[in-house]
Every structure is written in C-alpha cells, then in structure tokens.
Write an enzyme that holds these catalytic residues in place. Structure first.
Site: not given
Ligand code: GLN
Ligand code: ZN
Length: 765
Positions: A704, A736
């Site tokens: 992020h 993420c």
């Molecule tokens: N596979 C999803 C991505 O990479 C996972 C997103 C999430 O955990 N919010 O965007």
């Molecule tokens: Zn995530």
C-alpha cells in the site's frame, strides 16, 4: 414529531469524485486549493441531499479526505513523531500532507515515512488507520478542519449535528507497541481535548454532538466499562448535548452501562439486534432521547416500511418526541444512489435502496411514526410493500438443483485425501522449488491501458477477440517480467479482473451487478460489491483459459487464482432471506468446480484468497465458533477436491490472527500468505505459539506504500520470521496484490525481494 437523522453519509460522491480528486492531488495533477474545493463541494452536496430529503439535522464530521478515524487522531494531535509534525501540532494545525503521509507513507510534500497500520473497522470492509499510542502521550487540539466544516454547514443554513469517534472507541481502536502499555492510561489526558472540542462546537452554535462508540457492542473488559462511566461523567458538563451512537450489533451485557451514561441520547442498532429495543426501552432514563437505527445501513435491500412502522409504534408511544429515527449505522457502507443504476431491470431496482433512498425511507418512517405522514409517505409505504411481496414470490430466488447438490455433499468432500506432510512430499516432487521460494499474491499493476481495454470491451467498443488478445498480451508480459526477475512461482497477473469479487460474481448465477454501486474500502480505494439475489451456481469455467495460457508460456509453476467462498460472501451484499452460511455453501460448491477444472488443465498450484475471513467474525466472541465452523467448512468444500500434488495456497490481509489461528490452520491450505510487514512480523507470533503446521509466506513489504523496500530490510524481516517458523516452510512474497501500484515501483521492489530471498538461501541453505 419524530426527528430523522443519519449517523453519516457516503463522502466519495455519486461518481467517486473524491477518489479522483485525491489521487490527482497525490500525482501532482491537482493543486491543494482545488482538492479542498472538491471536498467542500461534496460536503455541501451531501448536506443538501439530507436537507432535501427532509432530515431534521444534517451530519457534519463524516467527511474525510482519507479516513474519519485518522481525522480524529489528527484532531487530538496524535501524530507519530516520525512524521516530524511536532512543530505543526504545537502550532495547532496538522497539514493535510502530514495526514496523507500517516495514511500512505508519502504525500506531495514532506519526507516519506512508514505509514500507520491500517485495519478493518469492526466487521466491515472499511479500513481505518490505527491510532498509534504510547505511554505518557500528550494530546492537544491540532486541527481546525472540523470547525471549518461546521461553519460551512451553518453558512449553508443547515441545522447541524456533529459526529466524532468517541474517546473510548478511539482508544479501543488504537494500538501501543510497548510491553505492558495500557491504552486506558491515556484517557485522562485525552478527555480535556474532547472537552475543548465540544466547547468550541458549542460556541459555533452546535446543539447535538454524536459520539460514535461502537466499542459498546463488543465484549468489554471491566476496566473499559468503568472507563466509559468515568469519561462520560467528565464530559457531562460539556455545553452541548451528546448522543452516544452504537451500531453493528446489540449492546448485550453493556446495555445497562450504555443506557445509564450521563448523556442526552443513545443510538442503537435495531437491524442487527432487533431484540434489544424492548430492553432498552425498559431501561432508558426518562430524560433521554433514543435514536433507533431501523433502516439497514449495511445492506442494500429496500426496507419493509409497513412492518417497521408497526414494530416501532410501541417505542413511539412510550417515548413520544424522545424517539428519533435513523439508519442503523453510517451510510458510508452502502452505495450512494440507486437512481444512477439505469441498467438494472425494473424489478430488481424495486427491491433495493442505496444511501440516497435510505434518506427517504428514514424520513418517511419518521413522519409516519410522528403522525405527520404525507400522501407521498403513504404511497412510499405501499410501493415498498408491493415490491417486497413480489421479491418473496420471485422465481429469481430459488434453483432447486442448487439445494439438491448441497444436500448430497458428504464429509469426504470436506477434506483433502491426505494430511499436509504427505501432500507436501508430493508437491515438492511436482514443483521443485528452492528454499525461500518467491511468489506474489496474484495481481500486477492495473495499468491505464488495461483499464481502458476493459472499459472499451464493456462498452462494446472492443470485440471479445480483440479484448482476449489484449489480455493475453498482458499475461505474456507479466510472465516475461516475472521470469526475468527470477520469481519462482508465477501468477498470471489478473489483468482480466477489475475486482476480485466482481470478476467471479459476474460469471456466477445468482449475482447481479451495479454500474456505480461504489463503497469506500480505504482512502481513495472503492469497491463495488455485487448483490447476491438468488441461489448461486457456476454455469462454466471462470479462470481456466487465462491460467492455462499463462502456464503454457513458462516452465515455472503457475499459480491459479480464485477468490474464496467466505470472501465472495463477505464482500457482496448478501440476500437477507436465508442464513448467510447457506449462501456461502452454495458459493463454495461453485468454486470447487473451478478448482477441479484448473487442476485438470494442468495448473499445479491454486490460491484461494480469503482476505475477508476474519472480518466475518461476529463482534461478540461467544458467537465466533459457530461462524468459524461454517466458514472453514466452506473453504474446505472448495479446496479439498484438489489432489495431493496440487498445492493449495490461501491469502489473508489486514488481519489479526492470534484469536483465529486454530481456524486458519483448520483451512488446511498448504501455504498461507499473510500481511505482516506493517506490524513488523508481530502477527507471526500467533503462528509460532500455535505451532502452525503448514507453509507460510509472511508478506515482506507493504504494497500500500509506493516506497521501494530495501533488500536488507526484507532480509531482516524474514530473519525474524525464521526465528518463529522453520525455514523449509517459509515463502517470500509481498503482503498483498500489486494491482494498485505501477510497474515502475513493482519491478525494483520485486527485484529487491528476489535478491533478499537469494541472500536468505545463502545464509540458510
Ligand atoms: N489475489 C488478489 C490480488 O492479488 C488478492 C487481493 C487481496 O487480498 N485483497 O489482488
Ligand atoms: Zn491481500
């Protein structure tokens, strides 16, 4: 009369104007003045909507450029020292850019610094910035924004009610890192600032201030309950009337505490907890206003106004003018305006209500209860009744074959053929990965080009063949980049997905979609939750073409990518005519077929994302196990069709795992990737204490933040992980998906991550 109000209104704008403006400002494309002007315009528009609908008060204080909890942190001067804002705080005005740096690590001005932790607000998919607390912290009034907004609303001629996160809930949401630190130790220092704020508001002519205290619907330790009494006794001399607002659940064992706080009003949620109304009425002191949250602020179904009117008649009789009416919680959690949905069929339209429509519902119900109903109100009630009758009888709701299949599911279909150690051997043979294998969480940058292609495809300007070719190009590009970066387990990059839930929902029966049904998730991020209207089933494979194509381009293992059943449920607006778990099981079976098809197509690993597993937890611990049982069962129903050699991954983010670790382990995924970098691997303690048996990829950098993580930093984080988890079971990955980033940030970041993994292999190999 019965006073009608809302606890808060969506701030993003019907067309996500706020998102656009804030992002343009971050990019340097919009100046500060114009950003402020956009904020002002939105506020004025939203107050006007409340006024036009006939609400008796407009709510001020629900606006935020990033997050309303962060607003309060800034307001009380809780700005961590690394943002070097002491001078600003002392001057009494924290800069907007300082706020943005707290939220995301950087802003157009000021030095980058590690962003504050972000986590989900109670059981919603809204993320707030965790107040950073430390022993001996001092507070002072450090922003005048709230007061400026009050002045704006008053200048526009509105009767104003101000909303603020209450002092106890603000502390409850906060976190201190020091050993033995007690958040409550800060209460004495915090209260004078709240008192000051309330005093300033009174000077501005504000009569009512709503202090949000949803902590009251959770299990509170005895000290916290006492602290509530203490704090509100201190604040009782404030020259304004206080409305303590509770929502997202029932007061339960805090009911007596809540009703007896020395304030002028209490708001309760009678959508989530209808049963508490009688008990509250029985215990409410005679001087107090009761604001009843009767319109669902968390879902999009049209209210049964006739039934509500009947249910609340008694409350009206007992309270008279002391009864107020509102949606159950802030309307922040529902989309802005149903009227924008010109493409939904009429029948469906008639079953729904968004924020704007909920204003009307609130006003109508209040007027009817106050015996001031107009012909328009009576017509609205009749229309609602007719629509809801039609919905109950609609064939869109039930598909017998879905129910039949669910009934025939046996226990054998809820677990893999063999336990993890056996599967791990088969997977090692099949995958041949190094120690500290590297992977990513699924998505790669959703470039302007990708989004433009998707838009053109949806508008019919780009044909299916051209669109598919474009997506293949993107997949090929992502594969090439990952190979040259040296990543071990690849992903196809999710270019074809706008959103991890919408993408699947669009291909499942039982779901419907809006065009503009955006809801804020965090900062400038909005999501467009689909609506589950009827029984769910999968008519055809959903991801197989893309994954198969991606795998055909490389000798490295490709990871298929699915959104898990609990997340599909959690991030949708769910039908309210059957239990949530029944809907979740239907989704689980549909996804199970996808797992089987991916495996048959030669995909050696499949990730089933469940980032929303934890947020589905009931707010009361006593109800957890029931939820976790069915949530885990649903995940397993999806995953357990996989053969031993097929590696099942799962991913979760922004969760505390300590209290659900048993359930996380019960998912029995072969690998779990989780967010840990913002909390400095703290989250891994749970996995260590529990002796988590399978493999883990603790996220080594915060996606992020646009800052590129350094090799040494990631190595050091992984070393911390290695103190807790055996190295053979560790993976290296970001925390993420990367869809919100640009390649210019992603490539150097992943290059450093791969370098970190190599260094770790040298050290531990
Ligand atoms: N596979 C999803 C991505 O990479 C996972 C997103 C999430 O955990 N919010 O965007
Ligand atoms: Zn995530």
């Amino acid at each position: 009369m019965t006073l009608a109000h809302v606890l808060g209104y969506p701030r993003i704008g019907a067309d996500r104007e706020l998102k656009r403006a804030v992002e343009a400002y971050w990019q340097g494309e919009l100046d500060r003045e114009s950003l402020e002007a956009c904020g002002r315009e939105l506020r004025v528009r939203h107050w006007q909507a409340q006024h036009d609908a006939g609400l008796d008060l407009v709510t001020v204080g629900d606006f935020a450029f990033y997050d309303q909890v962060l607003n309060v942190s800034v307001l009380v001067g809780a700005v961590p020292a690394r943002f070097a804002a002491e001078a600003e705080v002392a001057r009494g005005e924290v800069e907007l850019d300082t706020q943005f740096r707290m939220a995301r690590g950087r802003a157009p001005s000021g030095a980058p610094a590690a962003a504050c932790e972000m986590t989900k607000y109670f059981d919603t998919n809204y993320h707030y910035l965790v107040p950073e607390l430390h022993a001996g912290q001092e507070f002072r009034l450090a922003s005048s924004r709230l007061f400026d907004e009050v002045a704006e609303a008053r200048a526009a001629g509105h009767p104003v009610k101000v909303v603020l996160t209450g002092p106890l809930t603000w502390l409850w949401l906060g976190k201190g890192r020091e050993e033995g630190f007690d958040r409550l130790s800060l209460l004495e220092a915090l209260l004078p600032v709240y008192a000051l704020i309330l005093g300033r508001l009174a000077e501005q002519g504000v009569e009512w201030v709503q202090l949000d205290e949803p902590a009251l619907v959770q299990d509170l330790p005895a000290e916290w309950r006492q602290a509530f009494e203490f704090a509100y006794n201190r604040l009782r001399s404030a020259p304004v009337k206080l409305l303590v607002a509770t929502y997202f659940g029932g007061l339960g064992d805090n009911l007596r505490l809540a009703v007896s706080l020395p304030v002028d009003g209490l708001h309760i949620d009678t959508v989530r907890a209808p049963e508490q109304l009688t008990a509250v009425l029985d215990n409410l002191p005679g001087y107090k206003v009761l604001s009843v949250g009767a319109i669902d602020g968390r879902n999009i179904w049209r209210a049964d106004l006739a039934a509500l009117r009947e249910r609340l008649a008694n409350a009206r009789m007992r309270l008279g003018e002391r009864l107020w009416l509102a949606p159950s919680c802030s309307l922040l959690h529902v989309p802005v305006d149903l009227e924008a949905e010109t493409e939904l069929d009429e029948e469906l339209q008639s079953w729904l209500a968004f924020a704007r429509q909920k204003l009307d519902e609130t006003v109508t119900l209040a007027r009817l209860l106050g015996n001031r109903g107009t012909d328009e109100d009576r017509a609205r009630v009749a229309a609602a009744t007719a629509a809801l009758d039609a919905r109950r009888a609609s064939p869109r709701l039930h598909r017998p074959e879905v129910a039949q299949r669910l009934e025939s599911v046996g226990d054998g279909e809820r677990s893999r053929d063999n336990p993890y150690p056996v599967r791990a051997k088969a997977q090692r043979r099949a995958l041949d990965l190094p120690l500290f294998p590297t992977t990513t969480i699924g998505s790669f940058p959703q470039t302007g080009e990708i989004r433009a292609a998707r838009r053109a495809f949806k508008n019919g300007e780009l044909g299916p063949a051209a669109y598919e070719a474009k997506m293949r190009e993107e997949i090929a590009d992502a594969v090439r980049r990952q190979e040259s970066l040296g990543i071990d387990m690849l992903v196809h990059g999710e270019a074809e997905r706008n959103d991890m839930v919408e993408y699947f929902g669009e291909q499942l029966e039982g779901y419907v979609f809006t065009r503009h049904g955006w809801v804020q998730s965090y900062g400038s991020r909005c999501v467009k939750p689909p609506i589950i209207v009827g029984d769910v089933s999968r008519p055809a494979p959903m991801t197989v073409v893309w994954s198969r194509y991606a795998q055909s381009l490389t000798a490295r293992p490709m990871k298929g990518m699915l959104t898990g059943p609990v997340t599909m449920l959690q991030w949708s607006f769910v039908r309210d005519d059957q239990p949530r778990e029944a809907t979740c099981r239907q989704i689980a079976l549909a996804l199970r077929d996808e797992v089987a098809d991916l495996e048959a197509a030669g995909i050696p690993a499949i990730q089933i994302d469940e980032p929303a597993l934890r947020e589905g937890l009931p707010l009361r611990q006593g109800e957890w196990q029931t939820y976790l049982d069915w949530a885990v069962e649903c995940f397993r129903l999806t995953a357990s069709v996989a053969r031993d050699a097929t590696q099942i991954h799962t991913h979760m983010c922004y969760s505390e795992f300590n209290d659900i670790i048993t359930a996380v382990a019960a998912l029995d995924a072969d690998v779990i990737t989780i967010e840990t970098s913002r909390s400095n691997m703290e989250l891994l303690d749970a996995f260590q204490d529990f002796a988590y048996p399978n493999e883990i990829g603790p996220g080594v950098y915060d996606i992020h933040s646009p800052n590129v993580p350094e090799v040494a930093w990631m190595v050091q984080l992984m070393e911390k992980a290695a103190e807790r988890i055996p190295v053979e079971r560790l993976w290296v990955n970001p925390d993420c998906g990367l869809k919100t980033r640009g390649w210019a940030e992603v490539e150097p970041a992943l290059a450093n991550m791969v370098e970190a993994a190599r260094e770790l292999r040298r050290r531990h190999g």
